[in-house]
Design an enzyme around this catalytic site. Structure first.
Site, PDB file in Angstrom:
ATOM      1  N   ASP A  89       0.811  -1.220   0.000  1.00 21.61           N
ATOM      2  CA  ASP A  89       0.000   0.000   0.000  1.00 21.61           C
ATOM      3  C   ASP A  89       0.844   1.269   0.000  1.00 21.61           C
ATOM      4  OD1 ASP A  89       1.065  -0.164   2.517  1.00 21.61           O
ATOM      5  OD2 ASP A  89      -0.845  -0.012   3.598  1.00 21.61           O
ATOM      6  N   CYS A 116       4.886  -0.196   2.779  1.00 20.59           N
ATOM      7  CA  CYS A 116       5.457  -1.511   3.093  1.00 20.59           C
ATOM      8  C   CYS A 116       6.846  -1.428   3.713  1.00 20.59           C
ATOM      9  CB  CYS A 116       5.452  -2.412   1.862  1.00 20.59           C
ATOM     10  SG  CYS A 116       6.199  -1.662   0.405  1.00 20.59           S
ATOM     11  N   HIS A 149       8.259  -2.732  -3.792  1.00 16.82           N
ATOM     12  CA  HIS A 149       7.672  -3.406  -2.619  1.00 16.82           C
ATOM     13  C   HIS A 149       8.741  -4.031  -1.727  1.00 16.82           C
ATOM     14  CE1 HIS A 149       4.564  -5.280  -0.254  1.00 16.82           C
ATOM     15  NE2 HIS A 149       5.207  -6.436  -0.341  1.00 16.82           N
TER      16      HIS A 149
END
Length: 262
Positions: A73, A76, A257
């Site tokens: 989101d 992370c 990410h």
């Protein structure tokens, strides 16, 4: 009515970005903020059709066994860092007192950087409360995980770390501003747009600053599509940390990410 009159209006670049972000947010909602640890083989399955990534994941197996995923989101990095930090203290209680003192000292950093207490105190209070519970949990990671899966608690911790990172960058602007030459923005603008803003992704600058602010080393293993067989490893060591005595928090990075690696 002519064909030209019936055409739908074209979306602006901003509307397209908002639409793409909404899709990402909906996808992210399908997994918890922080997941149960799972075998690294699950990551192999995820990249079974991507040879460069798969090759690097397989070569991690000698030194790593598990991965703990975090919701993608935009928060992370901070969430993975926070959980890994809390978990390391939970499992090694001899480090609790030192780390508690470090956490409490962040209020001094925030005040020196010019942050008003009203802006950060709620986030700090939640973070401190959670940290102070660690000795009571006696190494039970499930209790820690349950709290990190609570949006109210987890997001407050994320925001506190974002403010700490921003404060450190602002206090060391001369050191970090040269890295922003390409963006042509000041460290204040960078912090406002990319550090303090909830949901904005993080890069080397945020990792370096938070590592130094909390005196916690971080190791990030980078997966990418290069032809190398082994994933690149980047280590972030605070200047006053003795590397032979401290184990770094270990994260794994895939484009855009971060997750936790064991």
């Amino acid at each position: 009515m002519s064909t030209e009159q019936r055409q739908e209006p074209e979306l602006t670049d901003e509307q397209i970005l908002q639409f793409e972000q909404r899709i990402k947010d909906e996808e992210a909602q399908r997994i918890p903020l922080v997941c149960q640890a799972e075998p690294l083989s699950h990551l192999e399955e995820e990249y079974k059709d991507n040879e460069p990534f798969l090759r690097k994941v397989k070569n991690l197996n000698g030194d790593h066994q598990k991965i703990r995923k975090c919701r993608g989101d935009g928060n992370c990095f901070f969430r993975a860092f926070a959980f890994a930090w809390f978990e390391s203290v939970l499992q090694k209680r001899s480090e609790y007192v030192t780390n508690l003192a470090t956490l409490k000292s962040t209020t001094d950093l925030l005040e020196m950087a010019g942050f008003q207490k009203l802006a950060y105190e709620d986030f700090y209070d939640v973070t401190l409360e959670q940290f102070q519970q660690l000795p009571q949990w006696q190494g039970d990671t499930d209790l820690l995980l349950a709290n990190f899966q609570s949006e109210e608690i987890s997001n407050a911790i994320v925001m506190h770390l974002r403010f700490v990172t921003s404060a450190y960058l602002r206090m060391h602007a001369d050191e970090y501003e040269p890295f922003l030459v390409v963006e042509m923005i000041s460290i204040e603008e960078f912090c406002a747009m990319h550090v303090e803003a909830f949901g904005r992704e993080s890069d080397h600058l945020q990792i370096t600053a938070l590592s130094n602010a909390l005196n916690i080393p971080v190791q990030v293993i980078y997966l990418d599509g290069s032809n190398d067989d082994v994933a690149a490893v980047h280590e972030f060591w605070p200047s006053n940390t003795k590397t032979e005595k401290v184990n770094p928090l270990r994260l794994i990075y895939r484009p855009g990410h971060y997750d936790i690696l064991y």
